[in-house]
Design a protein around this motif. Structure first.
Motif, PDB file in Angstrom:
ATOM      1  N   GLU A  73       0.838  -1.198   0.000  1.00  0.00           N
ATOM      2  CA  GLU A  73       0.000   0.000   0.000  1.00  0.00           C
ATOM      3  C   GLU A  73       0.871   1.245   0.000  1.00  0.00           C
ATOM      4  N   PRO A  74       0.387   2.332  -0.613  1.00  0.00           N
ATOM      5  CA  PRO A  74       1.123   3.598  -0.542  1.00  0.00           C
ATOM      6  C   PRO A  74       0.875   4.284   0.795  1.00  0.00           C
ATOM      7  N   GLU A  75       1.844   5.021   1.253  1.00  0.00           N
ATOM      8  CA  GLU A  75       1.729   5.709   2.541  1.00  0.00           C
ATOM      9  C   GLU A  75       0.545   6.672   2.589  1.00  0.00           C
ATOM     10  N   THR A  76       0.117   7.148   1.439  1.00  0.00           N
ATOM     11  CA  THR A  76      -0.981   8.113   1.363  1.00  0.00           C
ATOM     12  C   THR A  76      -2.359   7.461   1.416  1.00  0.00           C
ATOM     13  N   SER A  86      -2.930  10.527  -5.398  1.00  0.00           N
ATOM     14  CA  SER A  86      -1.556  10.533  -5.911  1.00  0.00           C
ATOM     15  C   SER A  86      -1.543   9.845  -7.264  1.00  0.00           C
ATOM     16  N   VAL A 111      -0.564   7.028  -7.720  1.00  0.00           N
ATOM     17  CA  VAL A 111      -0.927   5.636  -7.455  1.00  0.00           C
ATOM     18  C   VAL A 111      -2.454   5.581  -7.381  1.00  0.00           C
ATOM     19  N   THR A 132       6.614   4.394   0.519  1.00  0.00           N
ATOM     20  CA  THR A 132       6.466   5.818   0.222  1.00  0.00           C
ATOM     21  C   THR A 132       6.218   6.026  -1.269  1.00  0.00           C
ATOM     22  N   LEU A 133       5.745   7.210  -1.599  1.00  0.00           N
ATOM     23  CA  LEU A 133       5.566   7.523  -3.010  1.00  0.00           C
ATOM     24  C   LEU A 133       6.909   7.562  -3.733  1.00  0.00           C
ATOM     25  N   THR A 148       7.945   4.135  -4.594  1.00  0.00           N
ATOM     26  CA  THR A 148       7.136   3.645  -5.707  1.00  0.00           C
ATOM     27  C   THR A 148       7.637   4.215  -7.027  1.00  0.00           C
ATOM     28  N   GLY A 193       1.403   3.324 -11.240  1.00  0.00           N
ATOM     29  CA  GLY A 193       1.799   3.388  -9.836  1.00  0.00           C
ATOM     30  C   GLY A 193       1.411   2.166  -9.035  1.00  0.00           C
ATOM     31  N   LEU A 241       3.834  -0.855  -6.787  1.00  0.00           N
ATOM     32  CA  LEU A 241       3.834  -1.004  -5.332  1.00  0.00           C
ATOM     33  C   LEU A 241       4.484  -2.313  -4.877  1.00  0.00           C
TER      34      LEU A 241
END
Length: 325
Positions: free
Chosen positions: A208-211, A233, A235, A262-263, A266, A283, A287
Motif C-alpha cells: 500500500e502507498p503511505e498516502t 496521488s 498511485v 512511500t511515493l 514507488t 503506480g 507497489l
C-alpha cells in the motif's frame, strides 16, 4: 447493505479452475519474468498483468463475472464503479458479449483511462472519489440502472483474478512470497485463494502507498478501519479511503501482512522496472516491487504482481525524469 448480497465465503480451487477455462478466450496467460538486479537484492519475479488486452489484471475478473451472468441480467445491461482498470475490464468483456455497459468513473482518474473506457463503448458517469467509494458500499448510484458488477467484492470477479495464482505457481513452484497491491482487495483475495490452497506455506503480502494504507491500519487494529488522511496521488489504482468490512473478512484468512511504501519508493520502483526490464507500469503496478525492495518480504523467490500499465505517458515521463540519477 442490500439483502440480496450473498455472505462472504471462501473461493474454491474448483471455481478457479472453471474460471480459467471460461476466460481463456478473452484473457492471456501473462509471462512471469525474473528481474535481474544482481547480488544483494531479493530474488524477484514479475507477473506482467500489464500485458492483458486492457493492460491490467481486472480483465480476468470482469470476463468471468460477465460470462456468469444470466440472460436476464445481460439484457438489463451492466454497470460498475471504477478509477479506470475495472471499468475497462467490464467494458471490454461487455462489448465482447454484446452487452451495454455504464461506468461510474472517478472524475480525477487519468484522462487516458477515461478515454479508453469510452473507446471500449462504456457510457461514463463522472463522480468524485468519495462519491464512488460510497457507491461501492451502497451498490447503487442515482440514475444508473442495470446489473451491477462489483469491481472487487464479487465471488465471480475474485475467481477470475485467482486464475493468476494458478499460473504463478505453475511457472514458479519455488515461490516463497507473493506481493499484490491493494485497493479494494479483490486482487489479493483472488491470488491468495489459489496460492494458499495449493501451498499454504507461501507468504502473501499486501503493498500500500503511505498516502492510502487502510489495510495496514486494519490489520494492526484487528478490524476494518478508515483512512481519513487519504490523499490522491499518481498511485490511482490502489489504496483506498477505508477497508470494507466484507473485504476484511475475505482478506484476513489469506494475507500475512501489509508493507507500506512511500511515493518516492514507488517512483523508484517504476524507474527500476523500466530500466532493467523495459516494463511500463502504473503506480499501483509498482507497489509490489517497491515493497519487495524494502526486504520486508524476505529474500524470495518473491513474485510481484504488476497489476497494470495504464499510466498517462506524460506522467510516466515526468516520473522517469524526476528519478534520474
Amino acid at each position: 447493505m442490500p439483502a440480496a448480497v450473498p455472505p462472504v465465503r471462501h473461493i474454491t480451487l474448483a471455481e478457479i479452475e472453471a474460471a480459467r477455462g471460461r476466460i481463456a478466450g478473452t484473457c492471456v496467460r501473462t509471462p512471469l519474468v525474473r528481474l535481474e538486479l544482481g547480488a544483494g537484492f531479493p530474488d524477484i519475479r514479475l507477473k506482467l498483468e500489464n500485458l492483458q488486452p486492457i493492460n491490467a489484471y481486472k480483465l480476468r475478473g470482469a470476463a468471468n463475472a460477465v460470462a456468469m451472468l444470466s440472460d436476464a441480467d445481460r439484457a438489463k445491461g451492466v454497470w460498475t464503479i471504477s478509477a479506470g482498470n475495472a471499468g475497462q475490464g467490464v467494458a471490454y468483456a461487455a462489448r465482447k458479449a454484446g452487452v451495454p455497459c455504464t461506468v461510474v468513473a472517478i472524475e480525477t482518474a487519468p484522462a487516458s483511462k477515461l478515454d479508453r473506457m469510452r473507446a471500449l463503448g462504456a457510457r461514463l458517469v463522472l463522480v468524485s472519489y468519495e462519491g464512488a467509494w460510497n457507491a461501492l458500499d451502497d451498490r447503487a448510484y442515482p440514475g444508473v440502472e442495470g446489473t451491477f458488477i462489483h469491481p472487487f467484492d464479487d465471488d465471480d470477479f475474485i475467481a477470475g483474478h485467482a486464475t493468476m495464482g494458478l499460473e504463478i505457481l505453475e511457472d514458479a513452484p519455488d515461490t516463497a512470497a507473493v506481493i499484490c497491491g491493494v485497493g479494494g482487495g479483490g486482487l489479493i483475495t483472488g491470488v491468495g485463494s489459489a496460492v494458499k490452497a495449493i501451498n499454504p506455506v507461501i507468504k502473501l503480502w499486501a503493498a500500500e502507498p503511505e498516502t492510502a494504507a487502510p489495510l495496514s491500519r486494519s490489520l494492526a487494529a484487528g478490524s476494518a478501519q478508515k483512512f481519513p488522511e487519504w490523499q490522491a496521488s499518481f498511485v490511482d489504482g490502489a489504496g483506498g479511503q477505508s477497508v470494507f468490512p466484507r473485504m476484511y473478512q475475505r482478506m484476513t484468512p489469506l494475507v500475512d501482512g501489509s508493507i507500506v511504501v512511500t511515493l518516492d519508493q514507488t517512483r523508484r520502483a517504476m524507474r527500476l522496472m523500466a530500466e532493467k526490464a523495459r516494463i511500463v507500469a502504473e503506480g499501483a503496478g509498482c507497489l509490489p516491487l517497491a515493497a519487495a525492495l524494502t526486504g520486508a518480504a524476505g529474500q524470495g523467490p518473491i513474485v510481484c504482481v504488476v497489476s497494470g500499465g495504464n499510466i498517462d505517458m506524460t506522467t510516466f515521463c515526468d516520473i522517469m525524469a524526476a528519478t534520474a540519477d
